[in-house]
Design a protein around this motif. Structure first.
Motif, PDB file in Angstrom:
ATOM      1  N   VAL A   1     -19.121 -58.872  -2.411  1.00 23.45           N
ATOM      2  CA  VAL A   1     -17.791 -59.231  -2.937  1.00 23.45           C
ATOM      3  C   VAL A   1     -17.224 -58.829  -4.670  1.00 23.45           C
ATOM      4  CG1 VAL A   1     -16.253 -61.313  -3.938  1.00 23.45           C
ATOM      5  CG2 VAL A   1     -17.975 -61.883  -2.329  1.00 23.45           C
ATOM      6  N   SER A   2     -18.727 -58.107  -5.825  1.00 19.67           N
ATOM      7  CA  SER A   2     -18.345 -57.848  -6.792  1.00 19.67           C
ATOM      8  C   SER A   2     -19.497 -57.525  -7.270  1.00 19.67           C
ATOM      9  CB  SER A   2     -17.304 -58.715  -8.115  1.00 19.67           C
ATOM     10  OG  SER A   2     -17.955 -59.836  -8.438  1.00 19.67           O
ATOM     11  N   GLY A   3     -19.824 -56.645  -7.565  1.00 21.71           N
ATOM     12  CA  GLY A   3     -20.960 -55.998  -8.039  1.00 21.71           C
ATOM     13  C   GLY A   3     -21.826 -55.155  -7.600  1.00 21.71           C
ATOM     14  N   ARG A   4     -23.264 -54.775  -7.880  1.00 27.60           N
ATOM     15  CA  ARG A   4     -24.158 -53.894  -6.230  1.00 27.60           C
ATOM     16  C   ARG A   4     -24.813 -54.649  -5.950  1.00 27.60           C
ATOM     17  NH1 ARG A   4     -25.712 -49.529  -8.836  1.00 27.60           N
ATOM     18  NH2 ARG A   4     -25.401 -50.497 -10.860  1.00 27.60           N
TER      19      ARG A   4
ATOM     20  N   VAL B   1     -25.279 -50.453  -2.440  1.00 26.86           N
ATOM     21  CA  VAL B   1     -24.562 -51.672  -1.645  1.00 26.86           C
ATOM     22  C   VAL B   1     -23.969 -51.603  -2.758  1.00 26.86           C
ATOM     23  CG1 VAL B   1     -24.309 -53.143  -0.575  1.00 26.86           C
ATOM     24  CG2 VAL B   1     -25.999 -52.582  -0.468  1.00 26.86           C
ATOM     25  N   GLU B   2     -22.364 -51.261  -2.326  1.00 26.52           N
ATOM     26  CA  GLU B   2     -21.363 -51.251  -3.628  1.00 26.52           C
ATOM     27  C   GLU B   2     -20.481 -52.143  -2.941  1.00 26.52           C
ATOM     28  OE1 GLU B   2     -21.006 -50.237  -6.340  1.00 26.52           O
ATOM     29  OE2 GLU B   2     -21.746 -47.482  -5.756  1.00 26.52           O
ATOM     30  N   THR B   3     -19.833 -52.748  -3.823  1.00 26.96           N
ATOM     31  CA  THR B   3     -18.635 -53.874  -3.782  1.00 26.96           C
ATOM     32  C   THR B   3     -17.472 -53.484  -2.010  1.00 26.96           C
ATOM     33  OG1 THR B   3     -18.242 -54.656  -6.154  1.00 26.96           O
ATOM     34  CG2 THR B   3     -16.507 -55.329  -4.749  1.00 26.96           C
ATOM     35  N   GLY B   4     -17.429 -54.479  -1.537  1.00 27.58           N
ATOM     36  CA  GLY B   4     -17.139 -54.665   0.077  1.00 27.58           C
ATOM     37  C   GLY B   4     -18.085 -54.176   1.140  1.00 27.58           C
ATOM     38  N   GLY B   5     -19.032 -54.182   0.642  1.00 29.68           N
ATOM     39  CA  GLY B   5     -20.810 -52.860   1.298  1.00 29.68           C
ATOM     40  C   GLY B   5     -21.658 -54.594   1.468  1.00 29.68           C
TER      41      GLY B   5
ATOM     42  N   ALA C   1     -26.323 -55.326 -10.996  1.00 24.89           N
ATOM     43  CA  ALA C   1     -25.094 -55.767 -11.853  1.00 24.89           C
ATOM     44  C   ALA C   1     -24.998 -56.723 -11.522  1.00 24.89           C
ATOM     45  CB  ALA C   1     -24.105 -55.188 -11.308  1.00 24.89           C
ATOM     46  N   ASP C   2     -24.592 -57.779 -11.968  1.00 19.86           N
ATOM     47  CA  ASP C   2     -24.390 -59.280 -11.976  1.00 19.86           C
ATOM     48  C   ASP C   2     -23.138 -59.112 -10.572  1.00 19.86           C
ATOM     49  OD1 ASP C   2     -25.293 -59.392 -14.072  1.00 19.86           O
ATOM     50  OD2 ASP C   2     -23.711 -60.142 -15.167  1.00 19.86           O
ATOM     51  N   CYS C   3     -23.542 -60.130  -9.775  1.00 18.00           N
ATOM     52  CA  CYS C   3     -22.672 -60.098  -8.481  1.00 18.00           C
ATOM     53  C   CYS C   3     -22.060 -60.881  -8.012  1.00 18.00           C
ATOM     54  CB  CYS C   3     -23.368 -58.898  -7.463  1.00 18.00           C
ATOM     55  SG  CYS C   3     -25.249 -59.542  -6.651  1.00 18.00           S
ATOM     56  N   GLU C   4     -21.740 -61.167  -7.167  1.00 14.98           N
ATOM     57  CA  GLU C   4     -21.015 -62.293  -5.522  1.00 14.98           C
ATOM     58  C   GLU C   4     -21.174 -61.879  -5.221  1.00 14.98           C
ATOM     59  OE1 GLU C   4     -17.601 -65.179  -6.614  1.00 14.98           O
ATOM     60  OE2 GLU C   4     -17.045 -63.105  -6.309  1.00 14.98           O
ATOM     61  N   ILE C   5     -22.111 -62.591  -3.823  1.00 14.04           N
ATOM     62  CA  ILE C   5     -22.168 -62.221  -2.641  1.00 14.04           C
ATOM     63  C   ILE C   5     -21.624 -63.685  -1.876  1.00 14.04           C
ATOM     64  CG2 ILE C   5     -24.168 -62.174  -0.675  1.00 14.04           C
ATOM     65  CD1 ILE C   5     -24.197 -59.848  -3.575  1.00 14.04           C
ATOM     66  N   LEU C   6     -21.287 -63.125  -0.591  1.00 11.36           N
ATOM     67  CA  LEU C   6     -20.689 -63.800   0.464  1.00 11.36           C
ATOM     68  C   LEU C   6     -21.633 -63.922   1.363  1.00 11.36           C
ATOM     69  CD1 LEU C   6     -18.477 -65.700   2.306  1.00 11.36           C
ATOM     70  CD2 LEU C   6     -17.214 -63.776   2.776  1.00 11.36           C
TER      71      LEU C   6
ATOM     72  N   GLU D   1     -16.924 -32.974 -10.420  1.00 10.11           N
ATOM     73  CA  GLU D   1     -16.802 -34.204 -11.008  1.00 10.11           C
ATOM     74  C   GLU D   1     -17.233 -35.852 -11.059  1.00 10.11           C
ATOM     75  OE1 GLU D   1     -15.826 -34.973 -16.586  1.00 10.11           O
ATOM     76  OE2 GLU D   1     -15.010 -33.640 -15.313  1.00 10.11           O
ATOM     77  N   PHE D   2     -17.894 -36.851 -11.177  1.00  8.84           N
ATOM     78  CA  PHE D   2     -17.901 -37.877 -10.730  1.00  8.84           C
ATOM     79  C   PHE D   2     -19.415 -38.477 -11.184  1.00  8.84           C
ATOM     80  CE2 PHE D   2     -20.199 -35.041  -8.397  1.00  8.84           C
ATOM     81  CZ  PHE D   2     -21.602 -35.374  -8.428  1.00  8.84           C
ATOM     82  N   ASP D   3     -19.262 -40.053 -10.999  1.00 12.45           N
ATOM     83  CA  ASP D   3     -19.925 -40.882 -11.427  1.00 12.45           C
ATOM     84  C   ASP D   3     -21.327 -40.979 -10.489  1.00 12.45           C
ATOM     85  OD1 ASP D   3     -19.125 -40.450 -14.081  1.00 12.45           O
ATOM     86  OD2 ASP D   3     -17.707 -42.467 -13.646  1.00 12.45           O
ATOM     87  N   ILE D   4     -22.741 -41.261 -11.265  1.00 12.82           N
ATOM     88  CA  ILE D   4     -23.582 -41.678  -9.462  1.00 12.82           C
ATOM     89  C   ILE D   4     -23.604 -43.442  -9.880  1.00 12.82           C
ATOM     90  CG2 ILE D   4     -23.799 -39.123  -9.669  1.00 12.82           C
ATOM     91  CD1 ILE D   4     -26.799 -40.174 -10.155  1.00 12.82           C
TER      92      ILE D   4
END
Length: 204
Positions: free
Chosen positions: A38-41, A59-63, A84-89, A156-159
């Motif tokens: 839901v949030s985090g990685r 696994v990003e948010t939504g994954g 990262a701090d995350c919220e998981i459903l 140009e991007f972030d990983i």
């Protein structure tokens, strides 16, 4: 909304929070739930008996993660760790396997979604195999960074990895990776700061 209520009534949904670095699911355990970020990685990691870690995917948010283990019931071969701090459903897949629910409106949609997720996960794992197939450090870096540029549609991007995590993902020694990045920067191939990269095209 009605379909969500039906799933809640079945008792197959729960929400949990995890601090960065927490092991959400551990290798050797079993689960009947898949996780939705839901949030985090979340990082999917393999850790051997000698403490050597490999990051298999981010696994990003939504994954989602652990869906295959939730369906087949086999013991996990990997760890799912909060990057990262995350919220998981968490969604229990047991109702999907119950024939009495096969006519519910949400059943077909979930099964179709699971098929898409399985295809995407296979693509993710294939990408990592492709990135680690090069025999030298530069080859792996070029494959990974070129792939990210293509995926994000810009040079140009972030990983999603810090330096150690990138080394773990590419199965490289961190020192060797850092040295090669410095060489590539000195040669004008790229610029970087932490996890931000800019690839410079060859003008010749």
């Amino acid at each position: 909304m009605q379909e969500l209520r039906q799933l809640r009534d079945l008792g197959c949904m729960r929400l949990d929070r995890f601090q960065q670095g927490t092991v959400i699911l551990q290798a050797g355990s079993r689960t009947h739930e898949m996780g939705i970020v839901v949030s985090g990685r979340v990082h999917i990691e393999s850790n051997d008996l000698w403490g050597i870690r490999s990051i298999l995917s981010n696994v990003e948010t939504g994954g989602v993660f652990a869906e295959t283990y939730a369906i087949c019931g086999e013991s996990l071969m990997v760890d799912a760790v909060a990057a990262a701090d995350c919220e998981i459903l968490f969604l229990s897949l047991l109702p999907l396997l119950d024939p009495k629910n096969s006519r519910e409106s949400w059943h077909t949609r979930l099964m179709q979604r699971m098929l898409r997720l399985s295809t995407q996960k296979n693509l993710t794992l294939s990408t990592r195999i492709f990135c680690t197939s090069a025999k030298n450090v530069r080859g792996r870096l070029l494959t990974y960074l070129s792939g990210e540029a293509a995926r994000q549609g810009k040079t140009e991007f972030d990983i999603p990895f810090n330096r150690q995590q990138l080394a773990d993902y590419l199965n490289l020694d961190r020192s060797a990776l850092s040295k090669e990045l410095s060489r590539m920067r000195d040669e004008g191939m790229l610029e970087y700061r932490r996890n931000h990269f800019k690839l410079n095209k060859n003008e010749t």
